[in-house]
Write a protein that holds these residues in place. Structure first.
Motif, PDB file in Angstrom:
ATOM      1  N   UNK A   1       0.746  -0.619  -8.251  1.00 23.92           N
ATOM      2  CA  UNK A   1       0.172   0.469  -7.453  1.00 23.92           C
ATOM      3  C   UNK A   1      -0.234   0.023  -6.046  1.00 23.92           C
ATOM      4  N   UNK A   2      -0.258  -1.281  -5.791  1.00 19.24           N
ATOM      5  CA  UNK A   2      -0.615  -1.792  -4.470  1.00 19.24           C
ATOM      6  C   UNK A   2       0.585  -2.379  -3.724  1.00 19.24           C
ATOM      7  N   UNK A   3       1.745  -2.361  -4.361  1.00 16.13           N
ATOM      8  CA  UNK A   3       2.928  -2.995  -3.767  1.00 16.13           C
ATOM      9  C   UNK A   3       3.401  -2.263  -2.511  1.00 16.13           C
ATOM     10  N   UNK A   4       3.445  -0.937  -2.554  1.00 18.92           N
ATOM     11  CA  UNK A   4       3.933  -0.165  -1.405  1.00 18.92           C
ATOM     12  C   UNK A   4       3.114  -0.441  -0.147  1.00 18.92           C
ATOM     13  N   UNK A   5       1.768  -0.305  -0.197  1.00 21.06           N
ATOM     14  CA  UNK A   5       1.009  -0.631   1.020  1.00 21.06           C
ATOM     15  C   UNK A   5       1.118  -2.104   1.408  1.00 21.06           C
ATOM     16  N   UNK A   6       1.224  -2.988   0.428  1.00 25.17           N
ATOM     17  CA  UNK A   6       1.367  -4.417   0.733  1.00 25.17           C
ATOM     18  C   UNK A   6       2.646  -4.651   1.542  1.00 25.17           C
ATOM     19  N   UNK A   7       3.750  -4.032   1.100  1.00 24.19           N
ATOM     20  CA  UNK A   7       5.036  -4.209   1.781  1.00 24.19           C
ATOM     21  C   UNK A   7       5.025  -3.631   3.191  1.00 24.19           C
ATOM     22  N   UNK A   8       4.312  -2.522   3.406  1.00 26.80           N
ATOM     23  CA  UNK A   8       4.355  -1.844   4.703  1.00 26.80           C
ATOM     24  C   UNK A   8       3.171  -2.166   5.613  1.00 26.80           C
ATOM     25  N   UNK A   9       2.263  -3.007   5.141  1.00 24.92           N
ATOM     26  CA  UNK A   9       1.135  -3.426   5.993  1.00 24.92           C
ATOM     27  C   UNK A   9       1.131  -4.945   6.157  1.00 24.92           C
ATOM     28  N   UNK A  10       1.017  -5.671   5.044  1.00 25.67           N
ATOM     29  CA  UNK A  10       0.892  -7.133   5.124  1.00 25.67           C
ATOM     30  C   UNK A  10       2.182  -7.811   5.581  1.00 25.67           C
ATOM     31  N   UNK A  11       3.300  -7.375   5.062  1.00 21.41           N
ATOM     32  CA  UNK A  11       4.570  -8.011   5.451  1.00 21.41           C
ATOM     33  C   UNK A  11       4.877  -7.816   6.942  1.00 21.41           C
ATOM     34  N   UNK A  12       4.742  -6.585   7.484  1.00 20.74           N
ATOM     35  CA  UNK A  12       4.960  -6.443   8.930  1.00 20.74           C
ATOM     36  C   UNK A  12       3.993  -7.273   9.773  1.00 20.74           C
ATOM     37  N   UNK A  13       2.756  -7.439   9.299  1.00 22.45           N
ATOM     38  CA  UNK A  13       1.801  -8.289  10.035  1.00 22.45           C
ATOM     39  C   UNK A  13       2.326  -9.721  10.158  1.00 22.45           C
ATOM     40  N   UNK A  14       2.991 -10.195   9.104  1.00 23.24           N
ATOM     41  CA  UNK A  14       3.534 -11.558   9.125  1.00 23.24           C
ATOM     42  C   UNK A  14       4.725 -11.663  10.081  1.00 23.24           C
ATOM     43  N   UNK A  15       5.504 -10.605  10.188  1.00 24.74           N
ATOM     44  CA  UNK A  15       6.700 -10.622  11.034  1.00 24.74           C
ATOM     45  C   UNK A  15       6.396 -10.381  12.508  1.00 24.74           C
TER      46      UNK A  15
ATOM     47  N   UNK B   1      -1.299  -1.626  14.781  1.00 24.68           N
ATOM     48  CA  UNK B   1      -2.168  -1.358  13.639  1.00 24.68           C
ATOM     49  C   UNK B   1      -1.315  -0.793  12.505  1.00 24.68           C
ATOM     50  N   UNK B   2      -0.823  -1.677  11.639  1.00 20.40           N
ATOM     51  CA  UNK B   2       0.057  -1.254  10.554  1.00 20.40           C
ATOM     52  C   UNK B   2      -0.681  -0.431   9.507  1.00 20.40           C
ATOM     53  N   UNK B   3      -1.990  -0.623   9.367  1.00 20.39           N
ATOM     54  CA  UNK B   3      -2.781   0.195   8.441  1.00 20.39           C
ATOM     55  C   UNK B   3      -2.776   1.643   8.927  1.00 20.39           C
ATOM     56  N   UNK B   4      -2.996   1.844  10.223  1.00 20.36           N
ATOM     57  CA  UNK B   4      -3.021   3.192  10.786  1.00 20.36           C
ATOM     58  C   UNK B   4      -1.651   3.854  10.654  1.00 20.36           C
ATOM     59  N   UNK B   5      -0.583   3.110  10.884  1.00 26.01           N
ATOM     60  CA  UNK B   5       0.771   3.653  10.748  1.00 26.01           C
ATOM     61  C   UNK B   5       1.020   4.070   9.299  1.00 26.01           C
ATOM     62  N   UNK B   6       0.597   3.239   8.359  1.00 22.72           N
ATOM     63  CA  UNK B   6       0.771   3.547   6.942  1.00 22.72           C
ATOM     64  C   UNK B   6       0.010   4.816   6.567  1.00 22.72           C
ATOM     65  N   UNK B   7      -1.245   4.913   6.997  1.00 21.62           N
ATOM     66  CA  UNK B   7      -2.056   6.096   6.689  1.00 21.62           C
ATOM     67  C   UNK B   7      -1.465   7.352   7.321  1.00 21.62           C
ATOM     68  N   UNK B   8      -0.986   7.253   8.546  1.00 23.03           N
ATOM     69  CA  UNK B   8      -0.387   8.412   9.216  1.00 23.03           C
ATOM     70  C   UNK B   8       0.865   8.880   8.476  1.00 23.03           C
ATOM     71  N   UNK B   9       1.660   7.940   7.989  1.00 20.83           N
ATOM     72  CA  UNK B   9       2.868   8.306   7.244  1.00 20.83           C
ATOM     73  C   UNK B   9       2.507   8.959   5.915  1.00 20.83           C
ATOM     74  N   UNK B  10       1.484   8.455   5.225  1.00 21.36           N
ATOM     75  CA  UNK B  10       1.026   9.093   3.985  1.00 21.36           C
ATOM     76  C   UNK B  10       0.553  10.517   4.249  1.00 21.36           C
TER      77      UNK B  10
END
Length: 165
Positions: free
Chosen positions: A101-115, A141-150
């Motif tokens: 249940x946490x994989x989707x936000x992990x992939x679209x927030x944490x992974x882009x931060x690393x790249x 701000x990948x968190x904000x982008x993720x929240x906006x897309x949701x």
């Protein structure tokens, strides 16, 4: 409390993330100003659009994360295009220990931060090599982008779901 810090005996799985590879899938830079033969001082107005995508790879626990940037620079006084940069940057990750249940936000927030630091350097180099001062992107701000897309998806779903009276 036990020696390993787990109070109930059920230890949380350790999250592991490794970047297996990263690469530019697609890159386009167009120096519109030079093509038109324009010269002189310009005051750039730069807009950056960010799109994120992630998908599972055939290998167990491997995922591909894409950051797509569309960067346009226009002259503030005239609105003329100065340059256009489009880049699709990909990271391949091996991920373990992240609950489903946490994989989707992990992939679209944490992974882009690393790249992002690597992508920022490429954008800087390409704009410099393209005849402009190096563009040093601000942090995204990948968190904000993720929240906006949701929120966008929920609004789209609500618009398509029939309302009951």
């Amino acid at each position: 409390m036990s020696e390993n810090g787990a109070s109930n005996g059920a230890a949380q799985p350790q999250v592991q993330m490794n970047i297996l590879g990263q690469f530019v899938r697609d890159l386009s830079f167009e120096n519109v100003m030079a093509q038109k033969g324009a010269t002189g001082e310009v005051q750039p107005d730069i807009s950056v659009q960010v799109n994120l995508d992630a998908k599972k790879r055939p290998a167990e626990g491997q995922f591909e994360v894409n950051i797509k940037l569309n960067i346009q620079s226009k002259s503030k006084p005239t609105g003329d295009k100065l340059f256009l940069l489009e880049i699709d940057y990909v990271g391949v990750f091996a991920i373990k220990g992240v609950p489903e249940d946490q994989l989707h936000p992990f992939l679209l927030i944490e992974c882009p931060r690393m790249l992002f630091p690597f992508l920022r350097r490429i954008v800087s180099d390409v704009t410099r090599d393209g005849g402009f001062p190096p563009l040093n992107l601000e942090n995204i701000d990948f968190v904000q982008i993720y929240r906006a897309e949701l929120a966008r998806r929920q609004a789209a779903q609500a618009a398509t779901t029939p309302q009951q009276a």
